[in-house]
Structures are given as structure tokens and as C-alpha cells.
Design an enzyme around this catalytic site. Sequence first.
Site, PDB file in Angstrom:
ATOM      1  N   GLU A  98     -10.916   2.714 -14.794  1.00 59.67           N
ATOM      2  CA  GLU A  98     -10.764   1.359 -14.268  1.00 59.67           C
ATOM      3  C   GLU A  98     -11.437   0.383 -15.229  1.00 59.67           C
ATOM      4  OE1 GLU A  98      -9.741   0.012 -11.032  1.00 59.67           O
ATOM      5  OE2 GLU A  98      -8.757   1.912 -10.576  1.00 59.67           O
ATOM      6  N   LYS A 150     -14.816   4.086  -5.607  1.00 62.70           N
ATOM      7  CA  LYS A 150     -13.495   3.486  -5.855  1.00 62.70           C
ATOM      8  C   LYS A 150     -13.723   2.042  -6.285  1.00 62.70           C
ATOM      9  CE  LYS A 150      -8.813   3.126  -4.065  1.00 62.70           C
ATOM     10  NZ  LYS A 150      -8.539   1.929  -4.854  1.00 62.70           N
TER      11      LYS A 150
END
Length: 513
Positions: A265, A216
Site C-alpha cells: 500500500e 489494513k
Amino acid sequence: MPHNASVLLARVAATSAEVAATTARSAKVALIAACLREASPPEVPALVSYLAGDLPQRRTGVGWASLRELPAPTDDVSLTVLEVDSRLTAIADVAGQGSQARRGQLVADLFGRATAPEQELLRGLLTGELRQGALEGVMVDAVAKAAGVPLADVRRAAMLRGAVGPVAQAALASGADGLAQFRLEVGRPVQPMLASPASDIADAFGKVSPAAVEWKLDGIRIQVHRDGDDVGIFTRSLDDITGRLPEVVEQVRALQARSIVLDGEALALYDDGRPRPFQQTGSRTSSRVDVGRARQVAPVSPFFFDVLHLDGADLLGAAGDERFTALSSVVSEGTRVPRLVTASETEAAAFLDQSIGMGHEGVVVKSLDVAYEAGRRGTGWLKVKPRHTLDLVVLAAEWGHGRRRGWLSNLHLGARDPVGGGFVMLGKTFKGLTDAMLTWQTERLLELAVDRNDWVVQVRPELVVEIAFDGVQTSTRYPGGMALRFARVLRHRPDKRPDEADDIESVRAIHQR
């Protein structure tokens, strides 16, 4: 079928008041559906926005101070939804010299035509303070009920369109056939799939196993669309930031694909591959000023973990493992988020440690079978972090003392209430704020101010902050009966909308554990 007569703003104001007065979700849905059925297709998008407590124009330039001295309400009911929408667009479009006075006059003209209930509705819409509990989920249910179409079809169309208004317009005008027109379009962003929190690896693997475990990353969520040489980059709130990240545009253009939609991302990295402070990434994605210079100072790298479309094939309904295979066929390993497929909690825990060791937030544990649920926070994706964190909304802020004098410092924090609407306060914190963060948040919160005195500034609940804390304790001080222990600010999240903040049920689940 919708009526031909125009819907009066008075009808909307009455419905809004009734919706706010009930806590029952089914009652809210029924009230909104009844109002929607009376609208003609052109009225529906604005009507949906008003009943959700929003404005289609998003920003109008009208602040709380502009609404302090207004004409007395009239007794004559005359304003229609379309007329109000047109007038608000004119107010939002005012610019240039003398704009403040011109905008003030237009606002006064509008309020002078409004009855007392209509003025109350308009004031709430313009200040962002209309809290009637008609969040997007309730509105989607109401559209399905009003149009007599399956809820799943409305939900899917809203995910693909990224807005409920146009979907409601199509559903009420053409039913199921109208909803069928909404498909994934390259160049039009969809709402991103979201991850639900899990307390640890064991908790996540108790729900999903075997699973794909991915780092993450501590960056900005991006969705990238490419059609030939045309590339568009969008944030999680669907804002277009293409011009701010030319290096990402170049990398996506270099991929061996004609058309593609990627989820991932973007983050600024040090030379050793570790993430720079989040503020540097945030600055790149939020600023249009001197992009070339900013790129040299803090270049941004994209890392992708999903693909929604590839060369004419829509992959939203494909299994997660199938989508990753398609992603791997186009995006090289160095530009993909690190990933491990395993049924071993031990291996997953070691992978989590690697992510943390590289300066990232944790991992996301993903089902290998789940489809891409745009706009949903289900159990197909579960995020695991080594510390408790929540995305909360700032409800107010207190002026600082001592070296913090002149800054808004102590933040009042609220979790979203998905049933009653609004936000439930969970406590306050002034910890974790650097001077740069204090300066930025003071400026931003003053823009959002709706009332203030020498001690505290009440604000529109729009600024999301990521909060770390050690636990949740029982408290009689706050309405929710809970308070965060040792809360501290990790970062501001202007990239998130308030309806993406964590809800009070997530907090209760942590409290119960």
C-alpha cells in the site's frame, strides 16, 4: 481448430444477444465457446473483449450524445471483427483541432456499414451499457471449453497476463503449450490477490487459525516491479503510476535485491505516522501535474506485505509464511505492514484496536499456508473492519437542492450481479459527501452520463464508491429485495474497476447475519 474465415460482427451480435437472453452460466459459457472456436488467432483478443462487453481501446472519445443521430442500419452483412477493431482504433486515435467532427464522421461511417443488431452491439460497447452477463469468470470458462484445456491453466495464465484476450489467443492457437508460456514477468503487473470480508475477528479465526494478522492500511494498493535500476509501480487496476511516485521508486531502488516484485500500500502520512485523508493519497496517485511540488506537500510512503518474486525466484506458489520470510530478508520492518502471528482471538482483537487507533481501516487475517492467488478473492485472506463497508457502483445520480444545487448529489448504488450480469440497486445516499467530493463526482459523473433530465442523470456503471452502512434490511422497493440502512459515502474509488465491486451475494450474506 479455428476457422480461417473471418468472424463477422453479425455473428458476435447474435451471440451477445443469446448470452444476454439466458441466465444459466453453463449456457453462456457454451454460446461464447462456440463463437470463439470460429475465430482465427488475430481475431480472438477483440472478440473476447466484445463478448465481455468491453473495448480493447478502453476509451474512444465517443460519448452518448455522439450516438443520437446516426445513419439508418443497412441490410448488408459485411463488417468483420478485425475491420471493426481497426476502425475503433482509428476513432480512438483522433486528436487535435477538428477532432470532434472527424471522430463523428468516422463513427457515422462505421454505423452506416452496420445492420440493426450490429448497431445495437456497437452502441452498447461504445457507451459501456452492454450488459450480457459475460464477466471475466464466464469468459475464462468459455476459453477453457473452446480450447479444450484445463480451466485452472486458463485461470492461472489470465492472472499472470492480467487480461483474458491474449490468453484466449494462445490457448486457441496452441492449447496447453500456448498457456505454458505465461509466467510471472518482472515489469508486467499481475492482478492482485483480494481479501474476502469477515464480520469480526471470531468469524475470521473460525476460518483461518493460526493466522497472520496485518493492519489494513487506508491507502492505494500498489504492485512494484524492479529489474536492476528499472522500477515500475502499478495500481490494482494495473495502471502504471511510476512517474507520480518518485519517492517510492527511490526507496525500492535502495533495496538489496537485483529483481523483485512487491505487493503493498502507498499512503500519505502525518509526522506522527497517522494517515492523512485518503483524498491526499488519491490525488498523488491520480495526478501527473507538478509531481515535485505534490511530493513536498504530501509525500507518500510505501508499506509492503508480500513479495511475488525475488532475485530470479518466483514465489507465487509459495506458502504465505515462506513469502513473508523472503519479504523480511529484503524489506526493513519500518517499510513493512505491521504483522502479528497468533492463534489467539484476544491478541488479534487487540491488534485490530491498535490499527483502528492509528487511523487505519482494520486488519487482514491471512492463512500462513495459502499461495498467492492472483486476481482471486478467496478465504485465504479475510478483511475485518469495525463497520460494515461495501464497494458499490454508481448507477445514476440526482441533482441536489438548496446549497447543493448545481451538484450531482444523491447517488443510486448497485452491487455486482455475478450470475445475470449488470448491477442490482440497493438504495440511494447523499450522506458523507464534502463540497470537494461533490465537485469531483459531479464532473466525473457527467463524463459518464448516458441520459439525463432535470432531475436525474443516468451514468455508465464505472465509478466505484466505498459505502459505510449500519445494516441490510428487507425492502420491496428495490429489485434485490434488500436496502442498505443509513448508507453514507466514505470515499470515491476511481482506482477500482466496476468488476471489483462487491457482489449481491456478499450483501445477502450480511442480510442473513
